[in-house]
Design an enzyme around this catalytic site. Structure first.
Site, PDB file in Angstrom:
ATOM      1  N   GLU A  37       0.862  -1.176   0.000  1.00  0.00           N
ATOM      2  CA  GLU A  37       0.000   0.000   0.000  1.00  0.00           C
ATOM      3  C   GLU A  37       0.900   1.228   0.000  1.00  0.00           C
ATOM      4  O   GLU A  37       1.797   1.335   0.843  1.00  0.00           O
ATOM      5  CB  GLU A  37      -0.887   0.008   1.246  1.00  0.00           C
ATOM      6  N   ARG A  86       5.617 -13.123   9.565  1.00  0.00           N
ATOM      7  CA  ARG A  86       6.246 -11.843   9.245  1.00  0.00           C
ATOM      8  C   ARG A  86       7.574 -11.728   9.989  1.00  0.00           C
ATOM      9  O   ARG A  86       7.866 -12.508  10.902  1.00  0.00           O
ATOM     10  CB  ARG A  86       5.337 -10.682   9.643  1.00  0.00           C
ATOM     11  N   LYS A 128       4.014   0.682  10.106  1.00  0.00           N
ATOM     12  CA  LYS A 128       4.120   1.931   9.344  1.00  0.00           C
ATOM     13  C   LYS A 128       3.474   3.083  10.102  1.00  0.00           C
ATOM     14  O   LYS A 128       3.926   4.224  10.004  1.00  0.00           O
ATOM     15  CB  LYS A 128       3.486   1.755   7.960  1.00  0.00           C
TER      16      LYS A 128
END
Length: 559
Positions: free
Chosen positions: A35, A264, A274
């Site tokens: 994104e 992850r 983020k």
């Protein structure tokens, strides 16, 4: 299966190899779908290496990896982020080969799929407030309450959805929801919102749209539209997989991708959100997304971390289905390992004290040979100018040295790197008691030769000529947080920021360092690995160097 794939042998590569061998897929198509709402960080590097790596390993079958921007939220996305992501992926050494896509290019397709769901009676326009929708979803112990609009006629929802697209609704006044199961044990399946109204211009489509698909709805459709074979996601998307499959099953899609989840990357002394990284930037705790203390790829690049070390690190930690935390020292090890082999050596003095060679004639100078890289003798040596006055590190001299201190002290000998053996014959102190000048004599005919008989010289120190050396700004970067788990800090992650994560000194460096290009990496002998700052370093005018990593793990000693 390629030899490279066999050597890595993780569960995802095994699935892909089986699919190719069984004929389920003729080739493999993966995607990296960030994104564009922030800069990529080291956690994204793991996904980049996995998706692009699989495509590279299976290139013989025509495999490829798409770079796709999941740009479905215009309120948080910017062109700056798009460009930075492309730059970071290329910097890591991966090429999308012309397969660059944007979710926003598929907005009409998403819209048509939503209409198809309404026509099937599998979606409806809900006019409850966002608060009401949240309240009626229930919780893990209580089933959700159906919306009063859940069973509205198909024609009515079609008309209202058209009004949403036309801009007749304000934000929050209406949404489109999938009609699935309000009693599902999986909260994601409780009639999730798939479209909402946002009156903000989009970086790619401008003002063409005022309704935007939710990520969970758009993602499977993007994968299907691009004929992705294996949609690789991190474990937090596992609970979303039933909805992913539901969308694929009920929408008019050209392909049926398979979602597979993996763990992850989590690193000690690091935050990987983020949102939190954006907080650090906006609140001024760091100097931007590419601050060398940030775990962003642009920050790591500016700090001098080689992309090869990041790729090797991602290969070393591997791919699993179990969440865990990796010690950041492992990343630092890979960085040191690469730079120790590849980086040339140069001399710089960070805390200088002057040495005067009293028996060296004033006005005289000469060049001495200094090896460029002991790990690569083929890279030869360089000429460095030596004169009567020079700088050495303050901690290379002790007025009253202990027994195992082999550097400079009163009546002690030490060798200048590539140069003469010198002997301390005196020193001067300032009013504060600090050494201001060290007086020495050099021993002639000792360049490149063993110490004369009777002279004990067990160490060599780096130095910089006071006359010919240059001044440089050197930024000593360290870990951004003082705690291994900043996310779990009682006062929040900002409360454990390391106040000593950046220190700036004016150093003396050998002349050649003033003229190197930005991003040129080297080892400052005996001090650590450094890089010419890619933004602030101006060759020949303003030398600026960032410390990438020390020669050894200083935090291990602190522990």
């Amino acid at each position: 299966m390629s030899d490279t794939t066999k050597s890595k042998n993780d569960f995802i590569r095994e699935i892909i190899a089986e699919d190719l061998e069984s004929g389920k897929h003729a080739t493999t198509i993966t995607r990296f779908p960030p994104e564009p709402n922030g800069y990529l960080h080291i956690g994204h590097a793991k996904a980049i290496c996995l998706n692009f790596g699989i495509a590279r390993e299976n290139a013989g079958s025509g495999a490829r990896c798409h770079l796709r921007f999941d740009d479905t939220n215009p309120e948080k996305e910017e062109v700056e982020y798009v460009e930075s992501i492309k730059e970071d992926v290329a910097w890591l050494g991966f090429d999308w080969g012309g397969h660059l896509y944007y979710a926003s290019d598929y907005f009409e397709f998403f819209h048509d799929c939503a209409v198809a769901l309404i026509e099937k009676g599998l979606a409806y326009v809900d006019e409850q407030t966002p608060e009401q929708i949240k309240e009626t979803r229930g919780n893990l112990q209580t089933p959700g309450t159906p919306s009063p609009y859940r069973d509205r006629p198909v024609a009515e929802s079609l008309d209202l959805f058209a009004q949403m697209r036309a801009g007749d609704f304000k934000e929050g006044e209406a949404v489109l929801r999938a009609k699935i199961d309000m009693a599902s044990s999986n909260m994601v399946m409780r009639d999730p919102v798939i479209y909402r109204v946002i009156h903000s211009p989009h970086h790619n489509t401008g003002d063409a749209w005022c309704i935007y698909p939710m990520y969970d709805f758009a993602h499977p459709l993007e994968d299907a539209h691009e004929h992705i074979t294996h949609s690789l996601c991190t474990l937090e998307f596992e609970i979303h997989r039933p909805f992913y499959d539901w969308v694929i099953e009920h929408c008019p899609v050209p392909a049926r991708p398979r979602q597979i989840e993996f763990a992850r990357l989590n690193l000690t002394y690091t935050v990987m959100s983020k949102r939190k990284l954006l907080t650090l930037v906006k609140e001024g705790h760091v100097e931007g997304w590419d601050d060398p203390r940030m775990p962003t790829l642009s920050g790591l690049r500016r700090r001098g971390v080689p992309p090869e070390a990041i790729v090797k690190f991602c290969e070393r930690i591997g791919i699993t289905k179990f969440n865990g935390t990796t010690d950041v020292a492992l990343l630092e090890f890979e960085i040191r390992d690469f730079l120790n082999r590849e980086a040339q050596r140069r001399m710089a003095v960070l805390d200088p004290v002057k040495v005067v060679l009293e028996n060296y004639e004033e006005g005289r100078s000469e060049e001495v040979d200094v090896v460029n890289n002991p790990e690569k003798p083929e890279e030869g040596s360089r000429k460095v100018k030596l004169g009567r006055e020079l700088w050495i590190e303050r901690d290379d001299f002790m007025e009253d040295p202990p027994r195992k201190f082999f550097r400079l002290g009163p009546d002690r000998h030490v060798r200048l790197r590539g140069g003469y053996i010198i002997k301390c014959v005196g020193f001067e102190k300032g009013e504060d008691g600090e050494i201001t000048e060290i007086r020495c004599e050099y021993l002639p005919d000792t360049v490149g030769r063993d110490a004369p008989e009777g002279v004990q010289c067990k160490a060599a120190i780096h130095w910089v000529s006071a006359e010919f050396g240059a001044e440089a700004e050197v930024r000593l970067y360290d870990r951004l947080f003082t705690e291994e788990d900043p996310d779990g800090a009682e006062g929040g992650f900002v409360s454990v920021l390391n106040p000593e994560s950046k220190q700036t000194v004016m150093a003396r460096v050998e002349p050649s360092l003033a003229g190197v290009e930005p991003e040129w990496r080297c080892q400052f002998e005996r001090l650590g690995y450094f890089v010419a700052d890619r933004r602030d370093h101006v060759p020949g005018e303003r030398p600026v160097f960032n410390r990438t990593v020390g020669l050894r793990d200083s935090w291990a000693k602190k522990k």
